[in-house]
Write an enzyme that holds these catalytic residues in place. Sequence first.
Site, PDB file in Angstrom:
ATOM      1  N   HIS A 180       0.808  -1.226   0.000  1.00  0.00           N
ATOM      2  CA  HIS A 180       0.000   0.000   0.000  1.00  0.00           C
ATOM      3  C   HIS A 180       0.846   1.283   0.000  1.00  0.00           C
ATOM      4  CE1 HIS A 180      -3.461  -2.450   1.287  1.00  0.00           C
ATOM      5  NE2 HIS A 180      -2.681  -2.980   2.211  1.00  0.00           N
TER       6      HIS A 180
HETATM    7  C1  BDR Z   1      -2.961   0.649   5.446  1.00  0.00           C
HETATM    8  O1  BDR Z   1      -3.128   0.124   6.757  1.00  0.00           O
HETATM    9  C2  BDR Z   1      -1.913  -0.383   7.236  1.00  0.00           C
HETATM   10  O2  BDR Z   1      -2.094  -1.656   7.754  1.00  0.00           O
HETATM   11  C3  BDR Z   1      -0.913  -0.322   6.105  1.00  0.00           C
HETATM   12  O3  BDR Z   1       0.350   0.036   6.602  1.00  0.00           O
HETATM   13  C4  BDR Z   1      -1.473   0.740   5.190  1.00  0.00           C
HETATM   14  O4  BDR Z   1      -1.023   2.022   5.543  1.00  0.00           O
HETATM   15  C5  BDR Z   1      -3.732  -0.206   4.481  1.00  0.00           C
HETATM   16  O5  BDR Z   1      -5.084  -0.241   4.810  1.00  0.00           O
END
Ligand code: BDR
Length: 313
Positions: A243
């Site tokens: 992400h």
């Molecule tokens: C986001 O939530 C976190 O778990 C990850 O680092 C990312 O920023 C994805 O939903």
Amino acid sequence: MAPRKIIIDTDPGQDDAVAILLALASPEDVTVLGVTAVAGNVPLPLTEKNARIVCELAGKPETLVFAGCDVPMKRKLVTAEHVHGKTGLDGPKMDDPTMPLQAQHGVDFIIETLRTHDAGTVTLCPLGPLTNIATAFEKAPDIVDKVQEIVLMGGAYFEVGNITPAAEFNIYVDPEAAKIVFASGIPIVVMPLDVTHHALTTHARVDAFSALGTKVGDMVAAWTNFFERFDKEKYGSEGAPLHDPCVIAYLIQPDLFEGRHVNVEIETQSDLTLGMTVADWWRVTDRKPNAMFMGSLNADGFFALLTERLARL
Ligand code: BDR
Ligand code: CA
């Protein structure tokens, strides 16, 4: 073009860690003024420690790392050890960092940095809940007009939620903070799950990290292997979404992404849809557009860029 000055606001997290590495490997594109940790994937004492571990791994112990807020603005902290493991950086064993944590509070660093730089020259890159950013805006409203842009990972629309059926984790953890940020009037670029779910760590892509033959390459491969187990099971996909590196990749190569400038509102009232990013993708309201909401990614281009940059560390 001169490198863009950025503050990375983060809750590492394996994917946050890769984002920090990508930024520190790209000095011709971004100058990292500081890294501010926030509570999110794991509590603050772990996120600030993980941020320092990652800066040391990058060979950049001179990076300024600050601890920010340890709880959301109005709610109890929700964490995500089920994804990232107990430490937030589970996977290979990591030594404790030796580089210092800065004494200044992360929120005060954000305020001071924006006050001491010319307006429109500092970009904020939130990779976790928006608590630090919104707290800084509440404490020092004069800095809002000075922010060049906010490029953030958070939200979802067509892809719906990953922590509840309606909400993405970063926005869900502190929806009041997200509301303040989206109402700020600052130009915002959003990397929602709609985009990041295309940044998948397939076998070939993870093999390319290992093939770098460096500590960083091995570490990123091991982190993504750990992080993958959860998403593979959940989505039946070949790998896990990276992400947060999408935020930094956008600053380096924006043409990897496509989206629409639309209105995005944050749900803060409903128990059922708390933290939902209601994006007016089809422009069916007359609400004013407030964010560039990304919708697609050139995934091969993204991984080519990431691998090429990680090879430098
Ligand atoms: C986001 O939530 C976190 O778990 C990850 O680092 C990312 O920023 C994805 O939903
Ligand atoms: Ca994150």
